[in-house]
Write an enzyme that holds these catalytic residues in place. Structure first.
Site, short mmCIF file in Angstrom:
data_model
loop_
_atom_site.label_atom_id
_atom_site.label_comp_id
_atom_site.label_asym_id
_atom_site.label_seq_id
_atom_site.Cartn_x
_atom_site.Cartn_y
_atom_site.Cartn_z
N THR A 67 35.00 37.94 43.37
CA THR A 67 35.80 38.96 43.98
C THR A 67 37.08 39.14 43.15
O THR A 67 37.54 38.22 42.42
CB THR A 67 36.35 38.32 45.30
OG1 THR A 67 37.36 39.05 45.82
CG2 THR A 67 36.76 37.10 45.11
N TYR B 124 40.78 32.18 50.08
CA TYR B 124 39.29 33.02 49.97
C TYR B 124 39.19 33.30 48.44
O TYR B 124 38.15 32.91 47.56
CB TYR B 124 39.48 34.42 50.50
CG TYR B 124 38.42 35.40 50.02
CD1 TYR B 124 37.01 35.09 50.36
CD2 TYR B 124 38.83 36.57 49.25
CE1 TYR B 124 36.19 35.95 49.84
CE2 TYR B 124 37.89 37.44 48.81
CZ TYR B 124 36.39 37.21 49.12
OH TYR B 124 35.47 38.10 48.72
#
Length: 347
Positions: free
Chosen positions: A126, A150
């Site tokens: 990501t 995250y």
């Protein structure tokens, strides 16, 4: 004439293959003739997203005994790893869930791959690994300083992959996604999770009357219209990049890669909402709200390395097309949810 390693297909296990991006990777592999199987615990995935002719295993990637059985039964030689948790605010509220699902379970999966001699590994990473970039577009050399659990959970897995590839006969590709959107052009899969936070998904739901409005967080950024700018990539183009990256790993077994996945072009929140209005000939109600902590003004990829490394030619790099496909899926999803489930939960 013999085929080159880059042309050779191998059996692939897709983790999280009943989820949004994973299901599109399954379609891309299957459409290109690759043998493919899926493991998904269905926490956020849907078995109807897995084609009937694709072997499906309901289970968790921390179950190393199940993984060993799948590897043996399917002759797996590569893994595409999508399983994990992806909601940034939730990661702040429940960090241990994210370090468990995204990092610890990835370690179990990687350990099982090493034990089985799996030589190739694709990882769904990501742009959150960059945190708040100092400049945009963002290149892979930019500092990786995540601002939430995250992003850290994904960056830790990238580090595990690098260290493991240095110690064992396995190579990997970590693809850092920017904003994934849209749906399969044939409406075979799409974003199905209830309460999803992706802007285009939210906007399409609002356009179809399934949400009352769309919140716009921040109108005072240093951008042309004051709202945040993001790089939206069509999920099918992203899935194609995974297949090409796997070919590259097979062709160059000593090489590992980390690459951005985006178009290198950004759209603001208001531009996206205006585009949805134009496609639907409607008007979405907009609620203007303060900035969210940690949101950069602009987050746009530099996909130069991806394009230089792979013969990747995006087929859907058009915001209106992304919206049209998202709308078509949203309408189909409404019919799927109205249908009684059949015994094997495939629709």
């Amino acid at each position: 004439m013999t085929s080159s390693p880059a042309d050779r297909t191998v059996p692939v296990l897709v983790t999280g293959g009943a989820g949004y991006i994973g299901s599109h990777a399954v379609l891309a592999l299957r459409d290109a003739g690759w043998p493919v199987a899926v493991i998904d615990n269905l926490t956020t995935g849907f078995e109807f997203a897995v084609p009937d002719d694709v072997p499906f295993y309901k289970g968790d990637i921390e179950d190393t005994n199940l993984l060993a059985r799948i590897f043996a039964e399917q002759g797996i030689r590569a893994v595409m790893h999508f399983a994990g948790s992806i909601v940034v605010p939730e990661s702040v509220e429940d960090p241990l869930k994210y370090y468990g699902n995204n990092t610890a379970k990835s370690r179990s999966l990687l350990q099982a791959c090493i034990a089985a001699g799996i030589p190739h590994f694709l990882f769904s990473s990501t742009a959150a690994t960059y945190g708040v970039p100092e400049s945009s577009p963002v290149r892979e050399e930019a500092p990786t300083v995540p601002i939430n659990p995250y992003g850290w959970s994904k960056l830790m897995t990238e580090r595990m992959l690098a260290d493991t590839a240095a110690a064992h006969p396995i190579n990997y590709c970590a693809l850092r996604y920017f904003n994934v959107a849209g749906a399969d052009p044939q409406a075979r899969s799409g974003q199905s999770t209830a309460g999803a936070t992706h802007l285009i998904k939210v906007a399409v739901e609002a356009a179809l009357g399934r949400r009352e409005s769309v919140s716009v967080f921040g109108t005072d950024y240093d951008t042309p219209d004051g709202t945040g700018v993001r790089d939206y990539i069509h999920v099918s183009d992203l899935a194609d990049a995974h297949v090409l990256a796997l070919k590259e790993l097979i062709a160059k077994p000593q090489t590992s890669m980390t690459m951005n996945c985006g178009y290198g072009r950004g759209f603001s929140v208001l531009e996206v909402l205006d585009a949805v209005d134009a496609v639907t000939e409607g008007k979405i109600d907009r609620i203007f709200a303060p900035r969210r902590a940690g949101d950069p003004a602009a987050l746009v990829s530099d996909p130069g390395r991806l394009k230089a490394t792979l013969p990747w030619k995006p087929r859907h790099a058009n915001l209106e097309e992304i919206i049209v496909h998202a709308l078509a899926w949203e309408r189909k999803l409404a019919t799927i949810r109205q249908m009684p489930a059949d015994p094997d939960n495939r629709g």
